[in-house]
Scaffold this motif. Structure first.
Motif, mmCIF file in Angstrom:
data_model
loop_
_atom_site.group_PDB
_atom_site.id
_atom_site.type_symbol
_atom_site.label_atom_id
_atom_site.label_comp_id
_atom_site.label_asym_id
_atom_site.label_seq_id
_atom_site.Cartn_x
_atom_site.Cartn_y
_atom_site.Cartn_z
ATOM 1 N N GLY A 18 -40.499 82.673 -85.055
ATOM 2 C CA GLY A 18 -40.664 81.249 -85.384
ATOM 3 C C GLY A 18 -41.671 80.579 -84.471
ATOM 4 N N THR A 19 -41.570 80.854 -83.158
ATOM 5 C CA THR A 19 -42.461 80.238 -82.172
ATOM 6 C C THR A 19 -43.901 80.666 -82.432
ATOM 7 N N ARG A 20 -44.117 81.980 -82.609
ATOM 8 C CA ARG A 20 -45.475 82.506 -82.825
ATOM 9 C C ARG A 20 -46.036 82.060 -84.167
ATOM 10 N N GLY A 60 -23.723 87.557 -89.251
ATOM 11 C CA GLY A 60 -24.890 88.280 -88.733
ATOM 12 C C GLY A 60 -25.434 89.278 -89.741
ATOM 13 N N GLU A 61 -25.008 89.134 -91.019
ATOM 14 C CA GLU A 61 -25.472 90.069 -92.058
ATOM 15 C C GLU A 61 -26.646 89.469 -92.830
ATOM 16 N N LEU A 62 -27.343 90.325 -93.580
ATOM 17 C CA LEU A 62 -28.443 89.832 -94.411
ATOM 18 C C LEU A 62 -27.904 89.245 -95.708
ATOM 19 N N PRO A 91 -40.457 90.192 -95.267
ATOM 20 C CA PRO A 91 -39.278 90.931 -95.729
ATOM 21 C C PRO A 91 -38.446 91.465 -94.556
ATOM 22 N N ARG A 92 -37.200 91.832 -94.866
ATOM 23 C CA ARG A 92 -36.298 92.398 -93.866
ATOM 24 C C ARG A 92 -35.707 93.718 -94.325
ATOM 25 N N THR A 93 -36.052 94.160 -95.518
ATOM 26 C CA THR A 93 -35.633 95.475 -96.015
ATOM 27 C C THR A 93 -36.828 96.067 -96.758
ATOM 28 N N GLY A 130 -30.471 81.117 -74.471
ATOM 29 C CA GLY A 130 -30.924 79.798 -74.007
ATOM 30 C C GLY A 130 -31.494 78.934 -75.119
ATOM 31 N N ARG A 131 -31.449 79.427 -76.355
ATOM 32 C CA ARG A 131 -32.068 78.656 -77.446
ATOM 33 C C ARG A 131 -31.213 77.445 -77.826
ATOM 34 N N ARG A 132 -31.873 76.339 -78.074
ATOM 35 C CA ARG A 132 -31.226 75.148 -78.632
ATOM 36 C C ARG A 132 -32.093 74.686 -79.787
ATOM 37 N N LYS A 174 -24.464 91.903 -83.808
ATOM 38 C CA LYS A 174 -24.515 92.393 -85.191
ATOM 39 C C LYS A 174 -25.937 92.240 -85.760
ATOM 40 N N ARG A 175 -26.575 91.089 -85.497
ATOM 41 C CA ARG A 175 -27.931 90.857 -86.013
ATOM 42 C C ARG A 175 -28.905 91.901 -85.466
ATOM 43 N N LEU A 176 -28.737 92.255 -84.189
ATOM 44 C CA LEU A 176 -29.622 93.274 -83.601
ATOM 45 C C LEU A 176 -29.384 94.642 -84.242
ATOM 46 N N LEU A 203 -48.158 89.798 -74.204
ATOM 47 C CA LEU A 203 -48.905 88.755 -74.909
ATOM 48 C C LEU A 203 -47.964 87.668 -75.425
ATOM 49 N N SER A 204 -46.654 87.974 -75.430
ATOM 50 C CA SER A 204 -45.699 87.020 -75.990
ATOM 51 C C SER A 204 -45.146 86.093 -74.908
ATOM 52 N N LYS A 205 -46.003 85.557 -74.065
ATOM 53 C CA LYS A 205 -45.558 84.615 -73.029
ATOM 54 C C LYS A 205 -45.790 83.189 -73.521
HETATM 55 P P1 AP5 Z 1 -33.719 83.751 -89.050
HETATM 56 O O1 AP5 Z 1 -33.618 82.313 -88.931
HETATM 57 O O2 AP5 Z 1 -34.980 84.344 -89.595
HETATM 58 O O3 AP5 Z 1 -33.337 84.392 -87.645
HETATM 59 P P2 AP5 Z 1 -33.819 85.696 -86.889
HETATM 60 O O4 AP5 Z 1 -34.735 86.635 -87.567
HETATM 61 O O5 AP5 Z 1 -32.569 86.277 -86.410
HETATM 62 O O6 AP5 Z 1 -34.783 85.141 -85.847
HETATM 63 P P3 AP5 Z 1 -34.522 83.930 -84.932
HETATM 64 O O7 AP5 Z 1 -34.784 82.651 -85.662
HETATM 65 O O8 AP5 Z 1 -33.208 84.106 -84.247
HETATM 66 O O9 AP5 Z 1 -35.610 84.158 -83.804
HETATM 67 P P4 AP5 Z 1 -37.178 84.143 -83.830
HETATM 68 O O10 AP5 Z 1 -37.686 85.553 -83.851
HETATM 69 O O11 AP5 Z 1 -37.750 83.197 -84.840
HETATM 70 O O12 AP5 Z 1 -37.415 83.589 -82.351
HETATM 71 P P5 AP5 Z 1 -37.702 82.111 -81.850
HETATM 72 O O13 AP5 Z 1 -39.149 81.784 -82.024
HETATM 73 O O14 AP5 Z 1 -36.694 81.141 -82.358
HETATM 74 O O15 AP5 Z 1 -32.537 84.331 -89.969
HETATM 75 C C1 AP5 Z 1 -31.195 83.926 -89.765
HETATM 76 C C2 AP5 Z 1 -30.306 84.604 -90.795
HETATM 77 O O16 AP5 Z 1 -30.719 84.237 -92.139
HETATM 78 C C3 AP5 Z 1 -30.348 86.146 -90.813
HETATM 79 O O17 AP5 Z 1 -29.475 86.709 -89.855
HETATM 80 C C4 AP5 Z 1 -29.888 86.431 -92.271
HETATM 81 O O18 AP5 Z 1 -28.504 86.291 -92.415
HETATM 82 C C5 AP5 Z 1 -30.576 85.307 -93.056
HETATM 83 N N1 AP5 Z 1 -31.906 85.725 -93.531
HETATM 84 C C6 AP5 Z 1 -33.106 85.190 -93.169
HETATM 85 N N2 AP5 Z 1 -34.114 85.827 -93.782
HETATM 86 C C7 AP5 Z 1 -33.544 86.797 -94.554
HETATM 87 C C8 AP5 Z 1 -34.058 87.803 -95.404
HETATM 88 N N3 AP5 Z 1 -35.383 87.983 -95.587
HETATM 89 N N4 AP5 Z 1 -33.180 88.623 -96.041
HETATM 90 C C9 AP5 Z 1 -31.851 88.471 -95.887
HETATM 91 N N5 AP5 Z 1 -31.288 87.543 -95.065
HETATM 92 C C10 AP5 Z 1 -32.137 86.717 -94.409
HETATM 93 O O19 AP5 Z 1 -37.478 82.359 -80.269
HETATM 94 C C11 AP5 Z 1 -36.195 82.595 -79.751
HETATM 95 C C12 AP5 Z 1 -36.019 81.806 -78.436
HETATM 96 O O20 AP5 Z 1 -36.911 82.335 -77.446
HETATM 97 C C13 AP5 Z 1 -36.334 80.323 -78.539
HETATM 98 O O21 AP5 Z 1 -35.439 79.617 -77.714
HETATM 99 C C14 AP5 Z 1 -37.770 80.195 -78.009
HETATM 100 O O22 AP5 Z 1 -37.987 78.929 -77.418
HETATM 101 C C15 AP5 Z 1 -37.812 81.324 -76.973
HETATM 102 N N6 AP5 Z 1 -39.113 81.981 -76.899
HETATM 103 C C16 AP5 Z 1 -39.908 82.320 -77.939
HETATM 104 N N7 AP5 Z 1 -41.014 82.950 -77.497
HETATM 105 C C17 AP5 Z 1 -40.890 83.032 -76.136
HETATM 106 C C18 AP5 Z 1 -41.680 83.598 -75.109
HETATM 107 N N8 AP5 Z 1 -42.824 84.200 -75.364
HETATM 108 N N9 AP5 Z 1 -41.246 83.531 -73.836
HETATM 109 C C19 AP5 Z 1 -40.073 82.935 -73.560
HETATM 110 N N10 AP5 Z 1 -39.277 82.365 -74.498
HETATM 111 C C20 AP5 Z 1 -39.674 82.417 -75.770
#
Ligand code: AP5
Length: 222
Positions: A18-20, A60-62, A91-93, A130-132, A174-176, A203-205
């Motif tokens: 999301g951030t990138r 934590g499921e898809l 995609p996720r699958t 630490g995410r909010r 579970k998500r991992l 690079l992801s800083k």
């Molecule tokens: P979704 O919302 O997509 O969650 P996710 O993939 O689990 O990813 P996140 O949003 O948790 O993290 P992110 O990679 O975007 O990281 P972020 O930038 O926030 O999906 C949620 C759920 O929806 C799934 O579990 C599933 O159930 C369903 N779903 C969604 N899409 C689906 C699909 N295609 N098929 C089926 N089901 C689906 O960063 C994380 C944190 O780290 C933040 O606090 C951020 O500030 C911090 N941060 C980011 N980058 C850095 C950095 N470089 N250094 C330090 N901190 C950082």
């Protein structure tokens, strides 16, 4: 000179998709499409799709492939995606990837590149714990890495910041697991199509926009 780009941001939960994606959208002037955000929007609106998605997300499921792909297809048909897009969380699958290939070919489009964020598990746990997020506009913060200006309040709309429902430790575990078993095979899928670009953790800083501008140059998109 800006080139049209249809990109995929691939990575584990909390890897920074999301951030990138937001940073790269700022650089390229294209739309960010997050299936997670689309589901969370439906949940907050109380739609039938939202109720169904929540029953999977809380565990934590898809969400099932057909439901997710139909939602994405509707979004891709909107005119603002014509200038390009970044898919964040889809995609996720392998099946979703095949469905996406078909959707894009029907629309006369194709994927430009797939950006894989390769982040180790311990860093992911640190980031997610630490995410909010903003209760109202979904903007994402980290209590240490990217804190808001005023504790507990969103910089953009001043609403309350909360912990995401699926960021509880047992749900993150579970998500991992789901990522490793079901989504990780997409790395090879896109490698085989010569579309994969891997970003190492260095690079992801913080400083996401500068990093993403450098990546866009490397990909010849600007
Ligand atoms: P979704 O919302 O997509 O969650 P996710 O993939 O689990 O990813 P996140 O949003 O948790 O993290 P992110 O990679 O975007 O990281 P972020 O930038 O926030 O999906 C949620 C759920 O929806 C799934 O579990 C599933 O159930 C369903 N779903 C969604 N899409 C689906 C699909 N295609 N098929 C089926 N089901 C689906 O960063 C994380 C944190 O780290 C933040 O606090 C951020 O500030 C911090 N941060 C980011 N980058 C850095 C950095 N470089 N250094 C330090 N901190 C950082």
């Amino acid at each position: 000179m800006m080139k049209k780009a249809n990109l995929i941001m691939l990575g584990a939960p909390g890897s920074g998709k999301g951030t990138r994606a937001a940073a790269l959208c700022e650089v390229l002037g294209v739309e960010q499409i997050s299936t997670g955000d689309l589901f969370r929007h439906n949940i907050s609106e109380g739609t039938e799709l939202g109720k169904l998605a929540k029953s999977y997300m809380d565990k934590g499921e898809l969400v099932p492939d057909d439901v997710t792909a139909a939602m994405l297809e509707d979004r891709l048909k909107q005119p603002d995606t014509k200038k390009g897009f970044i898919l964040d969380g889809f995609p996720r699958t392998i099946r979703q990837a095949e469905m996406l290939d078909k959707m894009l070919s029907d629309l006369g489009e194709k994927i430009t590149a797939v950006i894989y964020l390769d982040v180790p598990d311990e860093e992911i746990i640190r980031r997610i714990s630490g995410r909010r997020i903003c209760k109202s506009c979904q903007a994402s913060y980290h209590v240490s890495f990217t804190p808001p200006m005023h504790e507990g309040r969103c910089d953009k709309c001043d609403s309350e910041l909360v912990i995401r429902d699926d960021d509880k430790p047992e749900t993150v575990k579970k998500r991992l697991e789901v990522f490793k078993s079901t989504t990780f095979p997409l790395v090879k899928y896109y490698e085989d199509k010569h579309l994969l670009v891997t970003i190492p953790p260095e690079l992801s800083k913080a400083g996401a926009v500068a990093d993403m501008r450098e990546l866009a140059r490397k990909l010849n998109l600007i």
